[in-house]
Design a protein around this motif. Structure first.
Motif, PDB file in Angstrom:
ATOM      1  N   GLU A  59       0.831  -1.218   0.000  1.00 17.11           N
ATOM      2  CA  GLU A  59       0.000   0.000   0.000  1.00 17.11           C
ATOM      3  C   GLU A  59       0.866   1.268   0.000  1.00 17.11           C
ATOM      4  OE1 GLU A  59      -3.207   0.067  -0.328  1.00 17.11           O
ATOM      5  OE2 GLU A  59      -3.766  -1.997   0.124  1.00 17.11           O
TER       6      GLU A  59
ATOM      7  N   ILE B 240      -5.457   8.449 -16.125  1.00 13.30           N
ATOM      8  CA  ILE B 240      -5.602   7.408 -15.099  1.00 13.30           C
ATOM      9  C   ILE B 240      -5.576   6.045 -15.799  1.00 13.30           C
ATOM     10  CG2 ILE B 240      -7.231   6.391 -13.452  1.00 13.30           C
ATOM     11  CD1 ILE B 240      -7.947   9.280 -12.649  1.00 13.30           C
ATOM     12  N   GLY B 241      -4.799   5.127 -15.237  1.00 12.47           N
ATOM     13  CA  GLY B 241      -4.664   3.796 -15.834  1.00 12.47           C
ATOM     14  C   GLY B 241      -3.441   3.665 -16.716  1.00 12.47           C
TER      15      GLY B 241
ATOM     16  N   VAL C 209       3.504   3.987  -3.396  1.00 15.11           N
ATOM     17  CA  VAL C 209       2.777   4.983  -4.182  1.00 15.11           C
ATOM     18  C   VAL C 209       3.627   6.245  -4.221  1.00 15.11           C
ATOM     19  CG1 VAL C 209       0.702   6.419  -4.233  1.00 15.11           C
ATOM     20  CG2 VAL C 209       0.526   4.009  -3.612  1.00 15.11           C
TER      21      VAL C 209
ATOM     22  N   VAL D  74      -2.877   6.229 -10.802  1.00 15.63           N
ATOM     23  CA  VAL D  74      -4.118   5.844 -10.111  1.00 15.63           C
ATOM     24  C   VAL D  74      -5.034   7.043  -9.870  1.00 15.63           C
ATOM     25  CG1 VAL D  74      -3.334   3.687  -9.084  1.00 15.63           C
ATOM     26  CG2 VAL D  74      -2.880   5.813  -7.891  1.00 15.63           C
ATOM     27  N   SER D  75      -4.473   8.244  -9.755  1.00 14.74           N
ATOM     28  CA  SER D  75      -5.314   9.438  -9.649  1.00 14.74           C
ATOM     29  C   SER D  75      -4.491  10.682  -9.944  1.00 14.74           C
ATOM     30  CB  SER D  75      -5.974   9.537  -8.262  1.00 14.74           C
ATOM     31  OG  SER D  75      -5.002   9.708  -7.268  1.00 14.74           O
TER      32      SER D  75
ATOM     33  N   VAL E 112       0.961   7.785  -8.535  1.00 15.77           N
ATOM     34  CA  VAL E 112       1.365   6.620  -9.316  1.00 15.77           C
ATOM     35  C   VAL E 112       1.590   5.430  -8.383  1.00 15.77           C
ATOM     36  CG1 VAL E 112       3.133   5.757 -10.895  1.00 15.77           C
ATOM     37  CG2 VAL E 112       2.487   8.148 -10.980  1.00 15.77           C
ATOM     38  N   ASP E 113       1.009   4.274  -8.745  1.00 17.77           N
ATOM     39  CA  ASP E 113       1.208   3.019  -8.000  1.00 17.77           C
ATOM     40  C   ASP E 113       2.434   2.327  -8.581  1.00 17.77           C
ATOM     41  OD1 ASP E 113       1.136   0.519  -6.866  1.00 17.77           O
ATOM     42  OD2 ASP E 113      -0.912   0.050  -7.472  1.00 17.77           O
TER      43      ASP E 113
ATOM     44  N   GLN F 265       1.755   2.835 -12.464  1.00 18.42           N
ATOM     45  CA  GLN F 265       0.459   3.063 -13.091  1.00 18.42           C
ATOM     46  C   GLN F 265      -0.224   4.254 -12.422  1.00 18.42           C
ATOM     47  OE1 GLN F 265      -2.454  -0.119 -12.903  1.00 18.42           O
ATOM     48  NE2 GLN F 265      -3.304   0.552 -14.849  1.00 18.42           N
TER      49      GLN F 265
END
Length: 166
Positions: A77, A96-97, A80, A115-116, A124-125, A113
């Motif tokens: 978690e 996003i994505g 990020v 994410v928002s 970014v994740d 990736q």
């Protein structure tokens, strides 16, 4: 021929992962026409994947599971990053994505990736897309051969027959 270090292995595989409903879904495959070919023991594959294959020979089939912790790691978690929007000045704002190629201060490359997106940053994740997934591999060993001197010096396989495709 039996799989051993400094040998090139060509194999088929179907990779299954658990879907949200608990059933397994096919994630990716390598076929007899387009097998996965790699230099065994060169550190290119998940170590547990190579360990599972290490007793097999040409023509053998396999079916095994690798837990997330021994595959791409548990989902973190904390992995990020908040990238300041200024980073993207002069180029299109990511969506996003979207998966972004990133580099840290030490020059290590990785992907994140989106994410928002908020007012001043892009979130970014950095987890591997397969993080947190238990992997289920099924397949067949198509070929095992000694690596060529060129492959050994390059540290990777040059295709099923030892030559680069042109």
């Amino acid at each position: 021929m039996k799989i051993q270090p400094q040998h090139v292995v060509s194999l088929t595989y179907d990779l299954y992962v658990k879907k949200e409903d608990g059933t397994e879904g096919l994630q990716e495959s390598a076929t007899q026409e387009q097998p996965l070919t790699f230099l065994f023991g060169a550190g290119q594959m998940i170590p547990k994947f190579e360990e599972e294959l290490s007793t097999l020979s040409t023509g053998d089939t396999y079916d095994f599971h690798i837990q997330a912790a021994e595959a791409y790691g548990e989902f973190d978690e904390e992995a990020v990053a908040n990238l300041p929007k200024e980073m993207f000045q002069g180029q299109e704002m990511p969506q996003i994505g979207e998966v972004l190629p990133l580099q840290d201060n030490n020059g290590n490359r990785f992907q994140g990736q989106v994410v928002s997106i908020n007012e001043d940053s892009v979130i970014v994740d950095l987890n591997h897309p397969m993080a947190g997934q238990d992997l289920h591999f099924k397949g067949e060993i198509l070929n095992v051969r000694p690596a060529t001197p060129e492959e050994l010096s390059h540290g990777h396989a040059h295709g099923p027959d030892g030559h680069h495709a042109h």
